[in-house]
Design a protein around this motif. Structure first.
Motif, PDB file in Angstrom:
ATOM      1  N   ARG A   1       7.287   3.237   3.975  1.00  0.00           N
ATOM      2  CA  ARG A   1       8.134   3.426   2.800  1.00  0.00           C
ATOM      3  C   ARG A   1       7.829   2.316   1.800  1.00  0.00           C
ATOM      4  N   GLY A   2       8.206   2.574   0.550  1.00  0.00           N
ATOM      5  CA  GLY A   2       8.092   1.524  -0.442  1.00  0.00           C
ATOM      6  C   GLY A   2       6.896   1.698  -1.356  1.00  0.00           C
ATOM      7  N   SER A   3       6.418   0.574  -1.859  1.00  0.00           N
ATOM      8  CA  SER A   3       5.357   0.561  -2.858  1.00  0.00           C
ATOM      9  C   SER A   3       4.000   0.807  -2.223  1.00  0.00           C
ATOM     10  N   MET A   4       2.969   0.907  -3.069  1.00  0.00           N
ATOM     11  CA  MET A   4       1.600   1.008  -2.565  1.00  0.00           C
ATOM     12  C   MET A   4       1.248  -0.238  -1.753  1.00  0.00           C
ATOM     13  N   GLY A   5       1.686  -1.390  -2.226  1.00  0.00           N
ATOM     14  CA  GLY A   5       1.432  -2.609  -1.473  1.00  0.00           C
ATOM     15  C   GLY A   5       2.038  -2.563  -0.084  1.00  0.00           C
TER      16      GLY A   5
ATOM     17  N   HIS B   1      -4.921  -3.856  -5.112  1.00  0.00           N
ATOM     18  CA  HIS B   1      -3.944  -3.979  -6.190  1.00  0.00           C
ATOM     19  C   HIS B   1      -3.851  -2.640  -6.909  1.00  0.00           C
ATOM     20  N   ASP B   2      -2.706  -2.404  -7.542  1.00  0.00           N
ATOM     21  CA  ASP B   2      -2.474  -1.125  -8.201  1.00  0.00           C
ATOM     22  C   ASP B   2      -3.299  -1.009  -9.481  1.00  0.00           C
ATOM     23  N   VAL B   3      -3.848   0.178  -9.697  1.00  0.00           N
ATOM     24  CA  VAL B   3      -4.526   0.530 -10.940  1.00  0.00           C
ATOM     25  C   VAL B   3      -3.842   1.783 -11.469  1.00  0.00           C
ATOM     26  N   GLU B   4      -3.291   1.704 -12.669  1.00  0.00           N
ATOM     27  CA  GLU B   4      -2.535   2.811 -13.245  1.00  0.00           C
ATOM     28  C   GLU B   4      -3.376   3.546 -14.278  1.00  0.00           C
TER      29      GLU B   4
END
Length: 227
Positions: free
Chosen positions: A73-77, A154-157
């Motif tokens: 659950r939660g963020s991509m991280g 790390h997230d890439v949007e």
């Protein structure tokens, strides 16, 4: 928590579908399939992993990473930390790449994250293609991988619009087929005036054929989600 759909095939056994996502995997002629993939049935979360081929537990590592991330659950991280933990538990000492995309429907956005050399793309209306990630390798050597206990990406949007495609793949495709060929095939099938599931299936089959015709002897896995 969303239900999930997951498979790891040891040979090409057709395209697997949900309402808004489709995937295919085909094993190398030289070894068992080290790739795994997973997606939520609504197509909002997509993942592809490619176990390090020199490792005898490669397929266990890729499957553990995908399952760990999908179940978290939660963020991509949070999901990538869960993938690291599950991989180290189920396949200690082994490693795998992992690329994921979350498709946000309100204020549409594709949120990518990756460790290793698996890749993500967005095929936009009008035929433009965005390459989401900087590949994390040095020739044939991965600098980071799931299983090393320290790499989380790390997230890439990438802004998207309804009806556009997000495609994830292992390097058995992206490492052999020119990006322009990938873009052209995605654009051609995306534009066909047929059922969306048929369009995705035809695109995936064409990408697999292109990988083999360009000399790929690796496992080939690709997954298309529709925004």
């Amino acid at each position: 928590m969303n239900a999930m759909q997951h498979t790891r095939a040891n040979s090409f056994d057709g395209v697997v579908h949900s309402r808004r996502a489709s995937a295919v995997t085909d094993k190398s002629p030289n070894h068992d399939n080290h790739d795994s993939y997973g997606f939520w049935p609504d197509g909002r979360l997509l993942m592809v992993a490619d176990g390090v081929s020199s490792d005898p537990w490669a397929k266990d590592a890729s499957e553990a990473a995908v399952l760990g991330a999908l179940q978290a659950r939660g963020s991509m991280g949070d999901r990538f930390r869960a993938a690291q933990a599950h991989c180290r538990k189920e396949a200690p000492g082994s490693g795998t790449t992992l690329v994921a995309a979350y498709l946000r429907t309100s204020a549409p956005l594709a949120i990518f994250r990756g460790v290793g050399d698996s890749q993500g793309f967005v095929l936009h209306h009008g035929g433009h293609m965005t390459v989401a990630l900087d590949l994390d390798n040095d020739g044939n050597f991965l600098r980071r991988w799931i299983g090393d206990g320290r790499s989380f990406g790390h997230d890439v949007e990438v802004p998207v619009q309804s009806g556009e495609w997000v495609m994830l793949c292992s390097d058995g495709l992206d490492g052999y087929v020119p990006r322009e060929t990938i873009r052209s095939l995605l654009d051609y099938y995306h534009a066909q005036r047929i059922d969306s599931r048929q369009r995705r299936e035809m695109a995936l089959r064409a990408l697999l054929a292109a990988a083999r015709s360009h000399g790929s002897q690796d496992d080939v896995t690709s997954l298309i989600g529709e925004v």
